[in-house]
Design a protein around this motif. Structure first.
Motif, PDB file in Angstrom:
ATOM      1  N   PHE A   1      -6.507  -0.108  -4.937  1.00 38.33           N
ATOM      2  CA  PHE A   1      -5.415  -0.585  -5.780  1.00 38.33           C
ATOM      3  C   PHE A   1      -5.497   0.010  -7.181  1.00 38.33           C
ATOM      4  CE2 PHE A   1      -3.703  -3.665  -8.856  1.00 38.33           C
ATOM      5  CZ  PHE A   1      -2.384  -3.714  -8.429  1.00 38.33           C
ATOM      6  N   VAL A   2      -6.709   0.144  -7.709  1.00 41.73           N
ATOM      7  CA  VAL A   2      -6.876   0.744  -9.038  1.00 41.73           C
ATOM      8  C   VAL A   2      -6.445   2.203  -8.998  1.00 41.73           C
ATOM      9  CG1 VAL A   2      -8.538   1.319 -10.840  1.00 41.73           C
ATOM     10  CG2 VAL A   2      -8.708  -0.866  -9.629  1.00 41.73           C
ATOM     11  N   TRP A   3      -6.820   2.911  -7.935  1.00 45.64           N
ATOM     12  CA  TRP A   3      -6.379   4.300  -7.809  1.00 45.64           C
ATOM     13  C   TRP A   3      -4.851   4.384  -7.746  1.00 45.64           C
ATOM     14  CZ3 TRP A   3      -8.308   8.819  -8.776  1.00 45.64           C
ATOM     15  CH2 TRP A   3      -9.687   9.040  -8.711  1.00 45.64           C
ATOM     16  N   ALA A   4      -4.227   3.475  -7.014  1.00 47.34           N
ATOM     17  CA  ALA A   4      -2.772   3.488  -6.904  1.00 47.34           C
ATOM     18  C   ALA A   4      -2.126   3.283  -8.276  1.00 47.34           C
ATOM     19  CB  ALA A   4      -2.303   2.411  -5.924  1.00 47.34           C
ATOM     20  N   GLN A   5      -2.650   2.350  -9.051  1.00 42.84           N
ATOM     21  CA  GLN A   5      -2.106   2.110 -10.388  1.00 42.84           C
ATOM     22  C   GLN A   5      -2.410   3.275 -11.330  1.00 42.84           C
ATOM     23  OE1 GLN A   5      -0.169  -0.275 -11.444  1.00 42.84           O
ATOM     24  NE2 GLN A   5      -0.233  -1.716  -9.740  1.00 42.84           N
ATOM     25  N   PHE A   6      -3.558   3.903 -11.145  1.00 43.55           N
ATOM     26  CA  PHE A   6      -3.954   5.040 -11.989  1.00 43.55           C
ATOM     27  C   PHE A   6      -3.003   6.214 -11.782  1.00 43.55           C
ATOM     28  CE2 PHE A   6      -7.310   8.447 -12.861  1.00 43.55           C
ATOM     29  CZ  PHE A   6      -7.255   8.279 -14.232  1.00 43.55           C
TER      30      PHE A   6
ATOM     31  N   ILE B   1      -1.867  -2.361  -2.606  1.00 43.06           N
ATOM     32  CA  ILE B   1      -1.968  -3.786  -2.269  1.00 43.06           C
ATOM     33  C   ILE B   1      -2.235  -3.967  -0.776  1.00 43.06           C
ATOM     34  CG2 ILE B   1      -0.662  -5.934  -2.135  1.00 43.06           C
ATOM     35  CD1 ILE B   1       0.750  -5.084  -4.745  1.00 43.06           C
ATOM     36  N   CYS B   2      -1.474  -3.247   0.052  1.00 43.61           N
ATOM     37  CA  CYS B   2      -1.648  -3.360   1.506  1.00 43.61           C
ATOM     38  C   CYS B   2      -3.051  -2.934   1.927  1.00 43.61           C
ATOM     39  CB  CYS B   2      -0.601  -2.513   2.226  1.00 43.61           C
ATOM     40  SG  CYS B   2       1.084  -3.152   2.086  1.00 43.61           S
ATOM     41  N   ALA B   3      -3.562  -1.848   1.339  1.00 41.06           N
ATOM     42  CA  ALA B   3      -4.901  -1.380   1.687  1.00 41.06           C
ATOM     43  C   ALA B   3      -5.953  -2.435   1.350  1.00 41.06           C
ATOM     44  CB  ALA B   3      -5.206  -0.073   0.962  1.00 41.06           C
ATOM     45  N   GLU B   4      -5.794  -3.078   0.181  1.00 40.33           N
ATOM     46  CA  GLU B   4      -6.762  -4.102  -0.210  1.00 40.33           C
ATOM     47  C   GLU B   4      -6.682  -5.318   0.711  1.00 40.33           C
ATOM     48  OE1 GLU B   4      -9.011  -3.733  -2.364  1.00 40.33           O
ATOM     49  OE2 GLU B   4      -8.367  -2.179  -3.750  1.00 40.33           O
ATOM     50  N   ILE B   5      -5.470  -5.723   1.065  1.00 40.37           N
ATOM     51  CA  ILE B   5      -5.306  -6.898   1.933  1.00 40.37           C
ATOM     52  C   ILE B   5      -5.903  -6.642   3.310  1.00 40.37           C
ATOM     53  CG2 ILE B   5      -3.604  -8.324   3.129  1.00 40.37           C
ATOM     54  CD1 ILE B   5      -1.831  -8.069   0.644  1.00 40.37           C
ATOM     55  N   ILE B   6      -5.634  -5.450   3.864  1.00 43.78           N
ATOM     56  CA  ILE B   6      -6.162  -5.122   5.195  1.00 43.78           C
ATOM     57  C   ILE B   6      -7.687  -5.073   5.172  1.00 43.78           C
ATOM     58  CG2 ILE B   6      -6.287  -3.297   6.937  1.00 43.78           C
ATOM     59  CD1 ILE B   6      -3.364  -2.633   6.239  1.00 43.78           C
TER      60      ILE B   6
ATOM     61  N   GLU C   1      -9.917  10.355   1.551  1.00 50.11           N
ATOM     62  CA  GLU C   1      -8.695  11.000   2.040  1.00 50.11           C
ATOM     63  C   GLU C   1      -7.455  10.248   1.550  1.00 50.11           C
ATOM     64  OE1 GLU C   1     -11.325  10.356   3.760  1.00 50.11           O
ATOM     65  OE2 GLU C   1     -12.042  12.301   4.508  1.00 50.11           O
ATOM     66  N   LEU C   2      -7.547   8.913   1.537  1.00 50.82           N
ATOM     67  CA  LEU C   2      -6.420   8.112   1.056  1.00 50.82           C
ATOM     68  C   LEU C   2      -6.181   8.335  -0.429  1.00 50.82           C
ATOM     69  CD1 LEU C   2      -4.263   5.996   1.581  1.00 50.82           C
ATOM     70  CD2 LEU C   2      -6.003   4.216   1.340  1.00 50.82           C
ATOM     71  N   VAL C   3      -7.259   8.421  -1.189  1.00 52.00           N
ATOM     72  CA  VAL C   3      -7.118   8.670  -2.630  1.00 52.00           C
ATOM     73  C   VAL C   3      -6.478  10.035  -2.870  1.00 52.00           C
ATOM     74  CG1 VAL C   3      -8.385   9.099  -4.766  1.00 52.00           C
ATOM     75  CG2 VAL C   3      -9.008   7.159  -3.313  1.00 52.00           C
ATOM     76  N   TRP C   4      -6.987  11.065  -2.195  1.00 51.76           N
ATOM     77  CA  TRP C   4      -6.426  12.396  -2.388  1.00 51.76           C
ATOM     78  C   TRP C   4      -4.973  12.465  -1.913  1.00 51.76           C
ATOM     79  CZ3 TRP C   4      -8.155  15.390  -5.816  1.00 51.76           C
ATOM     80  CH2 TRP C   4      -9.519  15.544  -6.068  1.00 51.76           C
ATOM     81  N   ALA C   5      -4.643  11.682  -0.884  1.00 49.67           N
ATOM     82  CA  ALA C   5      -3.259  11.638  -0.425  1.00 49.67           C
ATOM     83  C   ALA C   5      -2.348  11.070  -1.510  1.00 49.67           C
ATOM     84  CB  ALA C   5      -3.148  10.804   0.854  1.00 49.67           C
ATOM     85  N   MET C   6      -2.796  10.019  -2.189  1.00 47.01           N
ATOM     86  CA  MET C   6      -1.992   9.448  -3.273  1.00 47.01           C
ATOM     87  C   MET C   6      -1.847  10.429  -4.434  1.00 47.01           C
ATOM     88  SD  MET C   6      -2.895   5.363  -3.402  1.00 47.01           S
ATOM     89  CE  MET C   6      -4.651   5.555  -3.716  1.00 47.01           C
TER      90      MET C   6
END
Length: 333
Positions: A206-211, A288-293, A306-311
């Motif tokens: 979630f922090v990466w998504a906001q960043f 948010i979805c990643a954190e909830i799952i 991989e998810l971070v680099w995708a974002m």
């Protein structure tokens, strides 16, 4: 007063002019939900007009502006105002402040182990530019000529000529400035206020998504703010940044502007923001979805890097494909 000289803050300092990231997050949450309700109500009025054209709106028809909806019947100009304001409110006053301002402010400092955002007063200022910007935009319904009616994209030359656009532009300047202050705060908080031992690759998704979202806002919003100021100058001072030569409206040549501008310039500047804006709306919910799952399955996120680099890749690529929103503009390839 306690032994150390500290005293309880007043209600206004605690809940209104607060610099606490949690309170500001809740302010964003409540305000964005109110604006979402207003935007949803506007689309209900539009749907009523489509379903029962020429029929007075029940219950609230008498409360609508008499000049725009005589007898509670939605006129064509008022319908256009509802369409333009609905789109603007849902994107700039609803979803973005909810996803970034509310969830980001409340959760991000907690997840990185920071006591608060890096610039608490700037954080408060961000909210207090957002709220007046939204109220100013809604107030345009009460002004002569009504609200903006050139669509949420505000394409010139129509937007330069149509009434109601000046207040829309002033509101957008306030809202964009609010987002820029918030994005700077998020970036500095993530880079400088992480807890000891928390490297970038240990941050929650979630922090990466906001960043990544903060960088999108920081880099994409300034062109639109500049574009809004130029359009405001076209309207108020009759410059011709967007007004072309030989413009004819209603069979009459437009002489108030000298011409020579490029209407296509606005589209480039607008979509340079509005395409990354799509991912400003998408990335925080992804986080948010990643954190909830991960939390509910009691398992670490599979493919974290991989998810971070995708974002990050989504953010980078969103800046180079805005022209696909302009296929009908006649722009050469």
């Amino acid at each position: 007063m306690s032994e150390h000289g500290h005293h309880e803050q007043s209600f206004w300092r605690t809940y209104v002019w607060s610099v606490d990231h949690k309170v500001i997050g809740l302010q964003y949450l409540i305000t964005s939900f109110v604006f979402l309700l207003v935007g949803f109500s506007m689309v209900l009025l539009m749907r009523w007009q489509l379903a029962f054209p020429g029929t007075p709106v029940p219950l609230i028809g008498k409360l609508l502006p008499l000049a725009s909806a005589p007898g509670g019947i939605i006129g064509p100009e008022f319908y256009n105002q509802l369409g333009a304001m609905h789109g603007t409110i849902m994107v700039f006053l609803g979803i973005v402040p909810l996803a970034v301002g509310a969830f980001g402010n409340y959760v991000l400092p907690l997840q990185v182990g920071a006591p608060d955002m890096a610039f608490p007063r700037m954080n408060m200022m961000s909210y207090w530019l957002y709220l007046p910007g939204g109220l100013l935009m809604l107030s345009s319904f009460l002004l002569p000529g009504g609200a903006a009616q050139s669509g949420w994209t505000s394409y010139p030359p129509l937007s330069v000529i149509n009434p109601g656009q000046t207040v829309w532009l002033l509101s957008m300047v306030l809202l964009i400035t609010s987002s820029l202050l918030g994005s700077i705060n998020f970036i500095v908080t993530v880079l400088n206020l992480r807890a000891p031992g928390m490297s970038l690759w240990r941050m929650p998704i979630f922090v990466w998504a906001q960043f990544v979202t903060a960088f999108l806002l920081l880099l994409a919003f300034p062109p639109l703010e500049a574009a809004a100021v130029l359009q405001l100058m076209d309207r108020v001072f009759h410059t011709s940044f967007y007004m072309p030569h030989g413009l004819v409206v209603g069979g009459q040549a437009v002489t108030a502007w000298t011409g020579g501008g490029q209407s296509l310039l606005w589209q480039h500047l607008f979509w340079f923001l509005a395409h990354p804006e799509v991912y400003v709306l998408v990335l925080p919910p992804m986080g948010i979805c990643a954190e909830i799952i991960a939390n509910n399955t009691r398992k670490p996120i599979f493919g974290y890097k991989e998810l971070v680099w995708a974002m990050v890749a989504i953010g980078v690529m969103s800046f180079v494909v805005w022209a696909h929103h302009m296929f009908l503009s006649g722009m050469s390839t």
